[in-house]
Design a protein around this motif. Structure first.
Motif, PDB file in Angstrom:
ATOM      1  N   ASN A  16      40.276  43.819  33.522  1.00 23.92           N
ATOM      2  CA  ASN A  16      41.621  43.833  32.991  1.00 23.92           C
ATOM      3  C   ASN A  16      42.327  42.566  33.446  1.00 23.92           C
ATOM      4  O   ASN A  16      42.457  42.320  34.642  1.00 23.92           O
ATOM      5  CB  ASN A  16      42.350  45.083  33.500  1.00 23.92           C
ATOM      6  N   ARG A  17      42.781  41.786  32.487  1.00 22.75           N
ATOM      7  CA  ARG A  17      43.448  40.523  32.801  1.00 22.75           C
ATOM      8  C   ARG A  17      44.768  40.767  33.545  1.00 22.75           C
ATOM      9  O   ARG A  17      45.142  39.985  34.416  1.00 22.75           O
ATOM     10  CB  ARG A  17      43.690  39.740  31.519  1.00 22.75           C
ATOM     11  N   LEU A  18      45.473  41.837  33.228  1.00 18.07           N
ATOM     12  CA  LEU A  18      46.768  42.107  33.863  1.00 18.07           C
ATOM     13  C   LEU A  18      46.632  42.400  35.350  1.00 18.07           C
ATOM     14  O   LEU A  18      47.424  41.936  36.164  1.00 18.07           O
ATOM     15  CB  LEU A  18      47.477  43.272  33.170  1.00 18.07           C
ATOM     16  N   THR A  19      45.621  43.182  35.716  1.00 22.11           N
ATOM     17  CA  THR A  19      45.433  43.540  37.126  1.00 22.11           C
ATOM     18  C   THR A  19      44.486  42.589  37.848  1.00 22.11           C
ATOM     19  O   THR A  19      44.431  42.585  39.068  1.00 22.11           O
ATOM     20  CB  THR A  19      44.870  44.970  37.252  1.00 22.11           C
ATOM     21  N   GLY A  20      43.704  41.807  37.078  1.00 22.74           N
ATOM     22  CA  GLY A  20      42.740  40.892  37.687  1.00 22.74           C
ATOM     23  C   GLY A  20      41.563  41.601  38.317  1.00 22.74           C
ATOM     24  O   GLY A  20      40.893  41.058  39.190  1.00 22.74           O
ATOM     25  N   MET A  33      45.156  44.279  24.672  1.00 25.87           N
ATOM     26  CA  MET A  33      44.426  43.033  24.506  1.00 25.87           C
ATOM     27  C   MET A  33      44.056  42.399  25.844  1.00 25.87           C
ATOM     28  O   MET A  33      43.653  41.275  25.888  1.00 25.87           O
ATOM     29  CB  MET A  33      45.266  42.052  23.690  1.00 25.87           C
ATOM     30  N   SER A  34      44.208  43.136  26.925  1.00 23.26           N
ATOM     31  CA  SER A  34      43.913  42.564  28.234  1.00 23.26           C
ATOM     32  C   SER A  34      42.521  42.933  28.739  1.00 23.26           C
ATOM     33  O   SER A  34      42.136  42.549  29.822  1.00 23.26           O
ATOM     34  CB  SER A  34      44.961  43.016  29.251  1.00 23.26           C
ATOM     35  N   CYS A  35      41.749  43.663  27.941  1.00 25.60           N
ATOM     36  CA  CYS A  35      40.417  44.105  28.336  1.00 25.60           C
ATOM     37  C   CYS A  35      39.389  43.002  28.069  1.00 25.60           C
ATOM     38  O   CYS A  35      39.401  42.367  27.023  1.00 25.60           O
ATOM     39  CB  CYS A  35      40.061  45.379  27.552  1.00 25.60           C
ATOM     40  N   LEU A  36      38.501  42.795  29.050  1.00 24.92           N
ATOM     41  CA  LEU A  36      37.420  41.817  28.930  1.00 24.92           C
ATOM     42  C   LEU A  36      36.111  42.478  29.331  1.00 24.92           C
ATOM     43  O   LEU A  36      36.100  43.416  30.128  1.00 24.92           O
ATOM     44  CB  LEU A  36      37.638  40.640  29.892  1.00 24.92           C
ATOM     45  N   LEU A  45      38.335  35.925  36.442  1.00 24.63           N
ATOM     46  CA  LEU A  45      39.749  36.311  36.385  1.00 24.63           C
ATOM     47  C   LEU A  45      40.577  35.580  37.436  1.00 24.63           C
ATOM     48  O   LEU A  45      41.743  35.248  37.204  1.00 24.63           O
ATOM     49  CB  LEU A  45      39.894  37.821  36.530  1.00 24.63           C
ATOM     50  N   ALA A  84      38.830  42.049  24.273  1.00 21.98           N
ATOM     51  CA  ALA A  84      39.401  40.937  23.522  1.00 21.98           C
ATOM     52  C   ALA A  84      38.663  39.632  23.821  1.00 21.98           C
ATOM     53  O   ALA A  84      38.791  38.661  23.078  1.00 21.98           O
ATOM     54  CB  ALA A  84      40.875  40.777  23.862  1.00 21.98           C
ATOM     55  N   GLU A  85      37.898  39.627  24.903  1.00 18.94           N
ATOM     56  CA  GLU A  85      37.196  38.416  25.330  1.00 18.94           C
ATOM     57  C   GLU A  85      35.931  38.815  26.077  1.00 18.94           C
ATOM     58  O   GLU A  85      35.881  39.878  26.697  1.00 18.94           O
ATOM     59  CB  GLU A  85      38.108  37.593  26.245  1.00 18.94           C
TER      60      GLU A  85
END
Length: 139
Positions: free
Chosen positions: A20-24, A1-4, A136, A54-55
């Motif tokens: 990727n929200r996790l890696t920015g 769910m971290s893909c934008l 991000l 996811a966004e």
């Protein structure tokens, strides 16, 4: 769910990036043609199915003073349409200077020998990556 997904909306091309929200981090994904004011929805649909973002983040073109301009309405309309089409949250973010940064990155890649002149068509996708990276960092 971290893909934008990030979008750089234009009148001829919509640049698409994935992040990727996790890696920015974000990277250019595709330059999708626009015909008669409509993006190639089949291509966008295929990208969505492949990456399952996811966004969505849409660059909002503002003038140097931060005021809206004609392309701002185009970007807002696109944001409304993708939100409705994909039933995903959409964020709008200031995209000032994203095209200049994308061009700078492209020129640096050419100088380093990692980009070819024929890659210039992907500059809109690179601008989408810049937009998404900026988002991000702020989020």
């Amino acid at each position: 769910m971290s893909c934008l997904f990030g979008f750089d909306v234009g009148t001829k091309v919509v640049g698409v990036a994935v992040g990727n929200r996790l890696t920015g981090t974000a990277r250019a994904l595709a330059a999708v043609p626009v015909r008669d004011g409509e993006p190639d929805w089949q291509t966008l649909d295929a990208l969505r199915r492949e990456w399952l973002p996811a966004e969505l983040v849409v660059g909002l073109p503002l003038d140097n003073d931060g005021k809206e301009q004609p392309m701002t309405r185009t970007a807002r309309r696109f944001a409304e349409r993708v939100a409705e089409r994909y039933a995903l949250p959409v964020a709008l973010t200031d995209e000032r200077m994203s095209s200049q940064e994308a061009a700078r990155r492209f020129a640096a890649g050419r100088a380093a020998g990692t980009r070819k002149r024929s890659d210039a068509k992907s500059i809109d996708a690179e601008a989408a990556a810049v937009i998404l990276e900026s988002y991000l960092v702020q989020a």
